[in-house]
Design an enzyme around this catalytic site. Structure first.
Site, PDB file in Angstrom:
ATOM      1  N   THR A 213       6.167   0.281   1.754  1.00 22.29           N
ATOM      2  CA  THR A 213       7.034   1.297   2.458  1.00 22.29           C
ATOM      3  C   THR A 213       6.487   1.802   3.519  1.00 22.29           C
ATOM      4  O   THR A 213       5.851   3.259   3.266  1.00 22.29           O
ATOM      5  CB  THR A 213       7.896   2.154   1.508  1.00 22.29           C
ATOM      6  OG1 THR A 213       8.499   1.432   0.478  1.00 22.29           O
ATOM      7  CG2 THR A 213       9.177   2.826   2.084  1.00 22.29           C
TER       8      THR A 213
ATOM      9  N   LYS B 290       6.919  11.303   0.085  1.00 26.97           N
ATOM     10  CA  LYS B 290       6.291  10.569   1.262  1.00 26.97           C
ATOM     11  C   LYS B 290       7.278   9.721   1.877  1.00 26.97           C
ATOM     12  O   LYS B 290       7.497  10.033   3.024  1.00 26.97           O
ATOM     13  CB  LYS B 290       5.170   9.682   0.752  1.00 26.97           C
ATOM     14  CG  LYS B 290       4.669   9.035   1.991  1.00 26.97           C
ATOM     15  CD  LYS B 290       5.337   7.476   2.129  1.00 26.97           C
ATOM     16  CE  LYS B 290       4.889   6.586   1.124  1.00 26.97           C
ATOM     17  NZ  LYS B 290       5.488   5.125   1.046  1.00 26.97           N
TER      18      LYS B 290
ATOM     19  N   LEU C 184       0.727  -1.158   0.005  1.00 28.96           N
ATOM     20  CA  LEU C 184      -0.026  -0.012   0.027  1.00 28.96           C
ATOM     21  C   LEU C 184       0.899   1.297  -0.064  1.00 28.96           C
ATOM     22  O   LEU C 184       1.965   1.411   0.578  1.00 28.96           O
ATOM     23  CB  LEU C 184      -0.902   0.024   1.034  1.00 28.96           C
ATOM     24  CG  LEU C 184      -1.731  -1.468   1.160  1.00 28.96           C
ATOM     25  CD1 LEU C 184      -2.588  -1.595   2.502  1.00 28.96           C
ATOM     26  CD2 LEU C 184      -2.798  -0.922   0.298  1.00 28.96           C
ATOM     27  N   PRO C 185       0.169   2.471  -0.393  1.00 29.30           N
ATOM     28  CA  PRO C 185       0.894   3.519  -0.685  1.00 29.30           C
ATOM     29  C   PRO C 185       1.676   4.242   0.541  1.00 29.30           C
ATOM     30  O   PRO C 185       2.712   4.748   0.504  1.00 29.30           O
ATOM     31  CB  PRO C 185       0.027   4.506  -1.507  1.00 29.30           C
ATOM     32  CG  PRO C 185      -0.793   3.496  -1.940  1.00 29.30           C
ATOM     33  CD  PRO C 185      -1.081   2.489  -0.957  1.00 29.30           C
TER      34      PRO C 185
ATOM     35  N   LYS D 239      14.577  -0.254   4.479  1.00 30.84           N
ATOM     36  CA  LYS D 239      13.936   0.242   3.456  1.00 30.84           C
ATOM     37  C   LYS D 239      14.180   1.865   3.187  1.00 30.84           C
ATOM     38  O   LYS D 239      14.486   2.452   2.146  1.00 30.84           O
ATOM     39  CB  LYS D 239      12.717  -0.218   2.937  1.00 30.84           C
ATOM     40  CG  LYS D 239      12.170   0.354   1.751  1.00 30.84           C
ATOM     41  CD  LYS D 239      12.696  -0.059   0.649  1.00 30.84           C
ATOM     42  CE  LYS D 239      12.377   0.693  -0.766  1.00 30.84           C
ATOM     43  NZ  LYS D 239      11.076   0.684  -0.894  1.00 30.84           N
TER      44      LYS D 239
END
Length: 311
Positions: A94, A241, A64-65, A172
């Site tokens: 992430t 983001k 998911l974003p 990450k």
């Protein structure tokens, strides 16, 4: 394995497809039902809600974003409550350790549902090829149990168990932070060099022959130098983001992030100039404007000159 998969975007749609091809029983969900057409044609089942997708799953994978959407799906969407005892939630987004901790504290703890954070690297091309690099955070047992599932989506030689829960998210974010810093630093170097009169190809060859050589200059930058491709597969909105999450993490840890904060500012300026959907390497365009030319090589197949330089 019975797998629920939520998030069929640029990365997730390929990852879910590989799981189906590997013979798993996959149930999929996305906010856009049309995104599941190829998966349903391959034999996947459709779930009309996150909770339905999680019901009866041995593994629930989320791709998911943003951390907020992860929490929305797991908590407000009911997926966490629907997971049966003994299930393993694998978040490949992430995201941040804090977001997963909130899900665990609110729902998972005490219910026998385990979790693994396993964000990925390799962009859409790696997802399509089933060759992603995966950074897993969780217990040894959970990593071992999840490994056959992860190997269906990633390169087995680059699936790394990097530590306890939350370590995958952290690795990450640090990878992305360093890569975005390479984008900005390299762009600044190229702009100064070519504006001072050095040929772009000669400048790049000299950098590659020096201690300043990097995989970014050798490989990643070539998408721009050869094709003018700023990588639209990963949008500036997502890059900004991720940078914000990394800077926030540094602040929470009490680590100074002056350089990272500046890189974030440059990325946000590029997003304002080029749009939220522009490619993640769009900050290069800011420096091309300063240099008065696009960074392109007339013949990108030429091998860099063999030179010995010292810094």
């Amino acid at each position: 394995m019975r797998i629920g998969f939520i998030g069929l975007g640029n990365m997730g749609r390929h990852m879910a497809r590989h799981l189906i091809h590997a013979g798993h029983l996959v149930t999929v969900h996305d906010t856009r039902p049309e995104a599941a057409a190829e998966h349903l044609a391959l034999g996947a089942r459709w779930a009309d809600s996150p909770a339905t997708c999680a019901e009866g799953a041995e593994f629930l994978i989320t791709m998911l974003p943003t951390p907020r959407i992860v929490e929305d799906v797991l908590l407000r969407g009911g997926a966490a409550e629907a997971l049966p005892p003994g299930a393993l939630w694998i978040d490949m987004s992430t995201s941040t350790p804090a977001a997963a901790d909130r899900v665990a504290a609110d729902v998972l703890n005490g219910r026998g549902v385990r979790r693994l954070d396993a964000p990925v690297s390799g962009m859409a091309r790696g997802a399509e090829a089933g060759a992603l690099q995966i950074f897993a955070g969780g217990t040894d047992d959970d990593f071992r149990i999840a490994l056959p599932v992860l190997e269906a989506m990633g390169d087995p030689d680059r699936i790394l168990h990097v530590g306890p829960p939350g370590a995958g998210y952290t690795v990450k974010l640090m990878l992305n932070l360093l890569w975005f810093s390479h984008v900005v630093a390299t762009s600044e170097v190229l702009a100064m060099g070519v504006k001072a009169g050095v040929d772009l190809g000669t400048l790049r060859s000299s950098l590659l022959a020096s201690p300043a050589a990097s995989a970014f200059v050798e490989k990643d930058l070539m998408s721009i130098l050869a094709d003018g491709d700023y990588d639209d597969s990963f949008a500036m909105a997502l890059a900004c983001k991720d940078l914000g999450l990394a800077v926030d993490l540094g602040r929470d840890l009490g680590v100074s992030t002056e350089l990272s904060a500046l890189v974030e500012q440059i990325y946000r300026r590029s997003k304002a100039h080029h749009g939220e959907l522009a490619g993640e390497m769009s900050p290069v365009r800011l420096y091309e404007a300063l240099a008065g030319q696009e960074f392109r090589l007339p013949d990108p197949t030429i091998t860099p000159a063999d030179a010995t330089l010292a810094v």
